[in-house]
Scaffold this active site. Structure first.
Site, short mmCIF file in Angstrom:
data_model
loop_
_atom_site.label_atom_id
_atom_site.label_comp_id
_atom_site.label_asym_id
_atom_site.label_seq_id
_atom_site.Cartn_x
_atom_site.Cartn_y
_atom_site.Cartn_z
N TYR A 154 36.62 61.16 -53.35
CA TYR A 154 36.88 62.22 -54.33
C TYR A 154 36.78 63.61 -53.71
O TYR A 154 37.24 64.59 -54.30
CB TYR A 154 35.91 62.12 -55.51
CG TYR A 154 36.14 60.93 -56.43
CD1 TYR A 154 37.20 60.06 -56.22
CD2 TYR A 154 35.31 60.69 -57.50
CE1 TYR A 154 37.41 58.97 -57.05
CE2 TYR A 154 35.51 59.60 -58.34
CZ TYR A 154 36.56 58.74 -58.11
OH TYR A 154 36.76 57.66 -58.94
N LYS B 22 33.24 47.62 -49.22
CA LYS B 22 34.48 46.88 -48.93
C LYS B 22 34.57 46.80 -47.41
O LYS B 22 35.55 47.23 -46.78
CB LYS B 22 35.67 47.64 -49.56
CG LYS B 22 36.98 46.88 -49.55
CD LYS B 22 37.02 45.72 -50.51
CE LYS B 22 38.35 44.98 -50.38
NZ LYS B 22 38.36 43.70 -51.11
N ASP C 5 35.16 43.96 -54.99
CA ASP C 5 35.97 43.11 -55.88
C ASP C 5 35.10 41.99 -56.47
O ASP C 5 35.18 41.69 -57.67
CB ASP C 5 37.21 42.56 -55.17
CG ASP C 5 36.94 42.11 -53.75
OD1 ASP C 5 35.86 42.42 -53.20
OD2 ASP C 5 37.79 41.42 -53.16
N ASP D 58 32.04 54.88 -59.79
CA ASP D 58 32.71 55.40 -60.99
C ASP D 58 33.23 54.23 -61.82
O ASP D 58 33.01 54.14 -63.04
CB ASP D 58 33.88 56.29 -60.52
CG ASP D 58 34.48 57.13 -61.62
OD1 ASP D 58 33.98 57.08 -62.75
OD2 ASP D 58 35.47 57.85 -61.35
N ASP E 55 31.31 52.19 -65.33
CA ASP E 55 31.98 52.11 -66.64
C ASP E 55 32.07 50.66 -67.11
O ASP E 55 31.91 50.36 -68.30
CB ASP E 55 33.39 52.72 -66.58
CG ASP E 55 33.38 54.19 -66.97
OD1 ASP E 55 32.31 54.82 -66.86
OD2 ASP E 55 34.44 54.70 -67.39
#
Ligand code: NAD
Length: 360
Positions: free
Chosen positions: A142, A193, A225, A249, A253
């Site tokens: 980001y 990852k 994943d 992020d 959620d």
């Protein structure tokens, strides 16, 4: 000496939910003699309307001077069409996080037993859920440079971002996560990852290295994943999860929804000294703004986290959390968590109930 709290209501439902949290803070400030003093400033779309920019200098100065910050939410469709990304509401939030070095985001996902039916998952999968997601907040993709949209040969446009973490950034979020795990059930799952991305190979190495300082905490690793899958398959296997900005992020959620409503979930964003900005996990909910419908509990619980982590008032935080549990026991629910047999209440009525529970 009094402690300064900066209140940033923001946009959409922000002012409504912050109003209820402020009533709670005013009450406990008086009841428990906390010596808090409050200031208020604009951020996000409200700041764009008032001053032309999402993070006015006066707001940033006040944020730096404060001992803690309570934020509602920012954003709304009326500001989303500005082609200049610097004049978008989210820039106000990102600007405070980066200017204040608020790199450590703590997002608890707790399922109150009273709300087991509110989850879309089966009650046996989620009841008693109590996870803490620690998300790195000021680095990663980001913020990485270079970034942009450019034209390559043949006039084809391509978008590009940079995913970068240095070892110091990884080390400091690792410490936050290990400390949090140590204070809970002593299990930390680091999400990466590392089978594809070099940046997360380094992430995994540094997690192992910091882990040597915390022999009492059991460290495990999981690819993002798989973590997404495990969160909905068997979420109670997790205690604390730590991950980078973008994965955090998304996973936080998903974890939020396990609990039934994003309207119940607080968050903290901390600097190296424990100063922090506290805000609900949800956004500004423009679809219900101004209708006295929003659930103020995530914001009230954010205020409670603020008392615990930045204002040295853990006992008061305990009282607020008990008051929230009490109003749920009374069957009071805002629309987002309402179910048959419970009583639907407005934003302000929910605030009234928490204030009454604290006064009882
Ligand atoms: P959102 O979280 O605002 O809303 C998603 C859904 O959840 C909506 O249906 C909304 O009504 C509901 N909801 C959210 N909070 C609620 C509450 N307290 N009580 C009851 N229902 C609630 O996410 P979105 O719709 O993707 O985004 C709306 C705006 O918020 C956008 O401008 C976005 O950029 C912004 N946003 C801001 C933040 C932040 O300030 N930290 C975070 C996420 C999104």
């Amino acid at each position: 000496m009094s402690k300064q709290v900066l209140i940033l209501p923001g946009d959409g439902i922000g002012p409504e939910i912050v109003r209820e949290a402020k009533r709670v803070l005013d009450l406990v400030n008086q009841q428990d003699d906390l010596g808090l003093s409050f200031a208020e400033a604009h951020v996000g779309g409200a700041a764009i309307d008032a001053t032309g920019v999402p993070l006015p200098d006066a707001t940033l100065t006040a944020a730096k001077a404060a001992d803690a910050i309570l934020l509602g939410a920012v954003g709304g469709p009326q500001w989303d069409t500005n082609p200049d990304f610097q004049i978008r509401p989210e820039k106000g939030l990102l600007g405070i996080r980066s200017n204040l070095g608020l790199f450590g985001n703590l997002r608890p996902a707790i399922l109150y037993p009273q709300l087991a039916d509110a989850s879309t998952l089966k009650p046996e999968i989620v009841s008693g859920l109590d996870i803490l997601i620690v998300r790195e907040l000021t680095g990663g993709i980001y913020f990485g440079q270079p970034r942009g949209i450019r034209e390559k040969e043949g006039g084809i446009r391509e978008g590009f971002n940079t995913y970068v973490y240095d070892e110091n950034e990884i080390r400091r979020i690792a410490k936050v996560a290990f400390e949090a795990a140590r204070a809970r059930n002593k299990r930390l799952c680091s999400v990466d990852k590392a089978n594809v991305l070099e940046v997360t190979i380094l992430w995994r190495e540094i997690m192992e290295e910091v882990g040597k300082e915390y022999p009492d905490v059991e460290l495990s690793h999981m690819y993002v994943d798989n973590a997404a899958m495990q969160l909905v398959r068997a979420p109670k296997q997790f205690d604390v999860m730590v991950t980078g900005n973008m994965f955090g992020d998304i996973l936080s959620d998903a974890a939020a929804m396990l609990t039934g409503s994003i309207g119940m979930l607080p968050s903290a964003s901390l600097d190296v000294n424990g100063k922090g900005m506290y805000e609900p996990c949800h956004g500004s909910a423009p679809d219900i703004a101004g209708q006295n419908l929003a659930n103020p509990l995530a914001t009230i619980l954010s205020a409670s986290m603020m008392l615990r982590y930045s204002l040295d008032a853990g006992d008061t935080a305990d009282r607020i959390e008990a008051a929230v549990s009490k109003v749920l026991d009374q069957g009071l629910r805002t629309a987002d968590i309402w179910s048959e047999g419970t009583e639907k209440v407005s934003t302000s009525q929910m605030g009234d109930a928490v204030v009454a529970a604290l006064s009882a």
